[in-house]
Scaffold this active site. Structure first.
Site, short mmCIF file in Angstrom:
data_model
loop_
_atom_site.label_atom_id
_atom_site.label_comp_id
_atom_site.label_asym_id
_atom_site.label_seq_id
_atom_site.Cartn_x
_atom_site.Cartn_y
_atom_site.Cartn_z
N GLY A 501 0.81 -1.21 0.00
CA GLY A 501 0.00 0.00 0.00
C GLY A 501 0.84 1.26 0.00
O GLY A 501 0.87 2.01 -0.99
N GLN A 582 3.31 -1.32 13.47
CA GLN A 582 3.01 -2.36 12.49
C GLN A 582 3.78 -3.63 12.82
O GLN A 582 3.25 -4.73 12.78
CB GLN A 582 3.44 -1.90 11.09
CG GLN A 582 2.42 -1.08 10.38
CD GLN A 582 1.33 -1.96 9.83
OE1 GLN A 582 0.43 -2.39 10.56
NE2 GLN A 582 1.38 -2.27 8.57
N GLU A 649 3.52 -7.02 6.63
CA GLU A 649 3.46 -8.47 6.80
C GLU A 649 4.73 -9.10 7.35
O GLU A 649 4.69 -10.14 8.01
CB GLU A 649 3.05 -9.11 5.47
CG GLU A 649 1.58 -8.87 5.25
CD GLU A 649 1.10 -9.03 3.83
OE1 GLU A 649 0.50 -10.06 3.55
OE2 GLU A 649 1.30 -8.12 3.01
MO1 MOS Z 1 -2.55 -8.86 3.30
S1 MOS Z 1 -2.98 -10.86 3.63
O1 MOS Z 1 -1.81 -8.98 1.74
O2 MOS Z 1 -3.96 -8.01 3.15
#
Ligand code: MOS
Length: 683
Positions: A501, A582, A649
């Site tokens: 993002g 995060q 992530e």
């Molecule tokens: Mo994350 S599982 O790429 O929204």
């Protein structure tokens, strides 16, 4: 003074803590507003024969009951998950079979509970086994990777290796539980346009899907997602709730609100597939890997294929001339698995980085040194150079900050009172992705600048990070820059997903700002598709190292994690405060996976038995000790844009392995199934 990197407080902090920030369910309130309640199947496979709508329509406040015989027909968008109430087939327990609409949420819920639904029930199969009769090879694994890969002669290399490990690791189903459940408010206007306040990770994909299903132009649908209370991937694709809200609004002519209940989230919003992973490693006595074999068995649903890319990260992490990876799926009568934070990398690295620890133990080597020794010079899968790769720096920095004792681990050698103490390490990796985005930058002529882009802040701090990037590109103090996001009327952009993002949006934002300055005009709009196309042939990814201390009660087997250290190399860090949050969140979720979270399949009923937060434990504050997070400075010119990678992530990747490795060091017991619980370590 550059604002990039500074720990700027998030723009919407005050709005959020005072309750002023509005979420999807909080719009569209008024006298005409109706409330929808989902009714889900109580059988795992079969057919809905009848729905006793008349039985509940007699209640004063009940407006409508929708089911497959009376629901509006939807356009085909190629996704069975959103084709709700189109036929009577039941593919899994917890599937949508009806929708009640009423004047109050209480009336809707009460009627939903009383609604008679008759089924023809068929036998079901919901249990994943390593040799399930339905196992097949999917055409690709998500999002578009090769299902199987092979280099060299892995079997021969295994046989020729003086040291080998061969173990199977299993993980359980994990369920997405963002704080804000999936929720939508839908309002059709007299001119045939639709306003949709929806909790999602990207408004434009929702707009496209809804337009396709309801056969209107995408421009007729406006999706607003100003604030979103988490997603983890479960809001990355439109789910049944948003379709049902729009459907109910169309049928009743009212604004309709719909929230998925916590219990319903366990079947309706996607979960992480359980996995069975066999890992074989072959090494020289000095630790250099000859062979890596990673074979994955996981599940998918009958109604739709979801092929998690569990072994994909293994292809990239260490040097070894001979290697093989594979994925096989069992098609079961289960809810559709879907995206959950680091899909693939997360369960894959639990298994793979556990196996690396087992190899280090068998070799009598320091597990940090084993990883350093297998550092590749180029991407071992593609042969491409790395744009930047600082795994070794993360391991070294992490070891120093954590106080890692060099040398091989000596299991069950430290005890303080009742507590056995162990330490563990694991590597982290997440690929760097990017998607084209459009942004508009403008100035009011009085020294204030605004950048508009349909980005989504799902709680990450993206809104704030983008403002920092814009201020840097404009060379202005932060307060002279505004950011507008979260509305499909704004220039189109991709998902808050795949950790891409802020990277993708930030690229468009900084490009727009630079062009505004150089053009001298009051407004410019840019798109980054060509820039992304022009990225060089480099292997781009974020790396990290996680160190964990575990304490195990010698009598009760109680497991505690008093401290963790995570060091990451993820390009430029835009906001030190929100980035830290995060990563703390990711590591906490990894700890939760290691010790707590477990979807327990009830084979008889065909459903996850623990579908609420009482039965499905997500780590809470009391489960988490101190988490120390840091990063390696990177300025990687091959990243393009604002030279950022992604941090959403990577924090969860490897955490569970570090915990499992620390449990082995503490107790001498190697647990190869998650979650690790007292019964595993009591001897
Ligand atoms: Mo994350 S599982 O790429 O929204």
């Amino acid at each position: 003074m550059t604002p990039v990197g500074a720990p700027v407080v998030r723009d919407e902090a005050l709005e959020k803590v005072t309750g002023a920030a509005k979420y999807a369910y909080e719009y569209g309130s008024g006298e005409q507003t109706a409330y929808a309640w989902i009714v889900t199947s109580t059988v795992a496979r079969g057919r809905v024969m009848s729905v006793g709508a008349d039985h509940v329509l007699t209640a004063d406040d009940v407006i409508a009951v929708l089911w497959h015989e009376n629901a509006p027909r939807l356009g085909d968008v190629g996704d069975p998950v959103v084709a709700v109430l189109q036929d009577g087939d039941v593919h899994y327990r917890g599937q949508v079979v009806a929708l009640v609409v009423a004047k109050t949420p209480e009336a809707a819920r009460e009627a939903a509970a009383r609604l008679p639904v008759e089924y023809e029930e068929l036998s079901h199969d919901v249990v994943l086994t390593p040799d399930h009769e339905t196992l097949y090879k999917p055409a690709q694994v998500n999002p578009s990777f090769e299902t199987d890969t092979r280099q060299g002669d892995p079997d021969g290399a295994l046989e020729a290796s003086p040291v080998t490990v061969d173990h199977t690791y299993t993980t359980v189903a994990l369920h997405n539980n963002p704080m804000e459940p999936h929720a939508s408010t839908a309002l059709w206007h007299d001119d045939g346009t639709l306003t949709l306040w929806d909790s999602n990770q990207g408004g434009h994909p929702v707009r496209e899907t809804i337009a396709g299903l309801f056969e209107v132009e995408p421009g007729a649908v406006r999706v607003v997602n100003a604030h979103v209370g988490g997603g983890f991937g479960s809001k990355g694709t439109p789910r049944p709730n948003v379709v049902l809200a729009v459907m109910a609004a169309r049928v009743t002519g009212r604004p309709v609100k719909l929230a998925v209940t916590r219990q319903q989230m366990f079947s309706l919003v996607g979960y992480r597939t359980p996995t069975i992973q066999r890992i074989r490693l072959g090494a020289e006595a000095d630790g250099r890997l000859n062979a890596i074999v990673h074979e994955v068995v996981e599940q998918t649903a009958t109604v739709k294929e979801f092929a998690e890319q569990t072994a994909v990260a293994t292809r990239k992490i260490y040097a070894a001339p001979h290697r093989r990876t594979s994925h096989r799926l069992a098609r079961l009568d289960v809810p559709v698995p879907s995206w959950m934070r680091a899909p693939g990398e997360c369960p894959g690295f639990y298994a793979f980085e556990s196996a690396m620890d087992e190899l280090a133990h068998d070799l009598g080597m320091d597990p940090v040194e084993l990883r350093v020794r297998n550092e590749p010079e180029v991407d071992p899968e593609t042969g491409n150079p790395f744009s930047s790769r600082n795994l070794v720096a993360c391991l070294r920095e992490g070891a120093a900050r954590f106080g890692w004792e060099p040398g091989p681990r000596t299991p069950r050698s430290r005890q303080e009172g009742r507590w056995l103490i162990g330490t563990g390490v694991a590597a982290s990796f997440y690929p760097t992705y990017e998607a084209p985005a459009t942004a508009t930058a403008s100035t009011d002529g009085n020294g204030h600048y605004t950048v508009a882009i349909n980005a989504t802040d799902i709680g990450t701090g993206a809104r704030t990070a983008l403002r920092q990037l814009a201020a840097e590109a404009l060379d202005l103090p932060l307060e002279r820059v505004s950011i507008r996001i979260g509305d499909s009327e704004l220039p189109p952009a991709g998902l808050a997903g795949g950790s891409m993002g802020t990277r993708s949006w930030g690229w468009a934002v900084t490009k727009a700002c630079a062009q505004l300055l150089s053009s001298g005009s009051p407004e410019v709009t840019v798109n980054t598709a060509d820039d992304i196309e022009a990225l060089g042939q480099y292997s781009r990814g974020a790396y990290g190292a996680q160190f964990v201390e575990v304490r195990v009660d010698v009598d009760t087997g109680e497991l505690r994690v008093p401290r963790m250290t995570g060091i990451f190399a993820a390009g430029r860090i835009v906001n030190a405060r929100t980035a830290r949050s995060q990563i703390v969140g990711g590591m906490t979720m990894g700890l939760s996976m290691a010790l707590h979270e477990e979807g327990v399949m009830d084979a008889a009923f065909g459903d996850y038995a623990n579908h609420d937060l009482a039965g499905y434990h997500v780590a809470s504050c009391a489960d988490v000790g101190s988490i120390d997070v840091g990063w390696i400075e990177e300025d990687d010119e091959h990243l393009g844009g604002a030279r950022t990678k992604g941090i959403g992530e990577i924090g969860i990747v490897g955490t569970a392995a570090a915990v499992a490795n620390a449990v082995f060091d503490a107790t001498g017991v190697r647990v190869r199934e998650l979650p690790i619980q007292a019964q595993h370590v009591l001897s």
